[in-house]
Scaffold this motif. Sequence first.
Motif: not given
Length: 391
Positions: A113, A203, A207
């Motif tokens: 990220g 992302l 998760r």
Amino acid sequence: MNVFINFCLRGGDPQAPEVRQRCGVLSGGIGVGLNLLLFLAKLLAGILTASIAVTADAFNNLSDAASSIVTLVGFRLAGRAADEEHPFGHGRMEYLAGLAVSMLILLVGVELGKSSLEKILHPEPVVFSALSAGILAVSVGVKLWMFFFNRGLSKAIQSAALSATAADSLSDAVATTTLLLGLLAGHFFRLPLDGWLGLAVALFILRAGWGAAKDTIDPLLGRPMDRALAADIDRIVLGHDYILGIHDLVYHDYGPGRAMMSLHAEVPADGDFLEIHDVIDHIERELKARHHIETSIHMDPVVRDGRTEALRQQVAELARQLDPDLSIHDFRITAGPIHTNILFDVVVPYGFRLSDGEVRGELSSRVKELSDRYFAVIQVDHSYVEKQKMP
């Protein structure tokens, strides 16, 4: 794929430590080899395309190789026998291995990220390469195979650690597919998607990592007994002579195939206690043979004369009227010249709409309505069995 799974099972009990160790070592060994090959191939693809997302995905595979080593070591340690320092064995090392894998997944997601945000703020052109596209396509196929392989193993031996590994493989397959589509879109449509796709992948990985962490943290903290397992235990125990009912079932998970349990078995107060004791011993041996659970059973003698049984059924119905999830046990009465004490335990699910005090007060009032002579003495228990999930 089935050949590998059958090889590690070899017709043995999936909950046996030696079988689980063999499956974990097989999964870890295959994971280390394939992920190292994917790391080298993707690193080459990242250099050829100058893509931060592809390069980051390469290091994701390197972390996966490290995760596979953790899985391998974890299962090796979990397979060790009990010793003086760990009398309940080392089975929870499997959960710790799964937790370590999930932490590595989260770390990769965070780093990817950060790199993707940097690429969004400072975009650079991505160079298309047919070789790189081919490498990424092959990588997707390999990761999908690893997903199905580890998922098959995790289902076969009911392993949270291998389930986390399977989730990681699936997230990698999705991430690499996204990168491949982005590489093609950038080449044919001149769209600067590299950074944004990298962020989307990050992302997705985060998760998957959180889900895998939860699956391994829950058994470490202590989760309720599976409802299907509790139902089978009820069937086994209640299927024997002298057993009138069971309650206060408490289950302690020390790793797959290593569990301890205690429960209270209601038996007739006027029964032959030597015979009842022999039945209890037999039940404990049967539960160990069937479910690998070391069980300690406490005998609760109960009186089941006509008056006591009729009153017990009345009070049980009062509890059900208050809420269908409530049940009672350890019911007994002590009659005096002025009033009669009615003593029982009521099992209340966690998160119930009434507090323990409110449950006692409501049931006491309802018992009092049966007769002014009745005085209720109520102990509130909480269920250790997993609540039924709504369809």
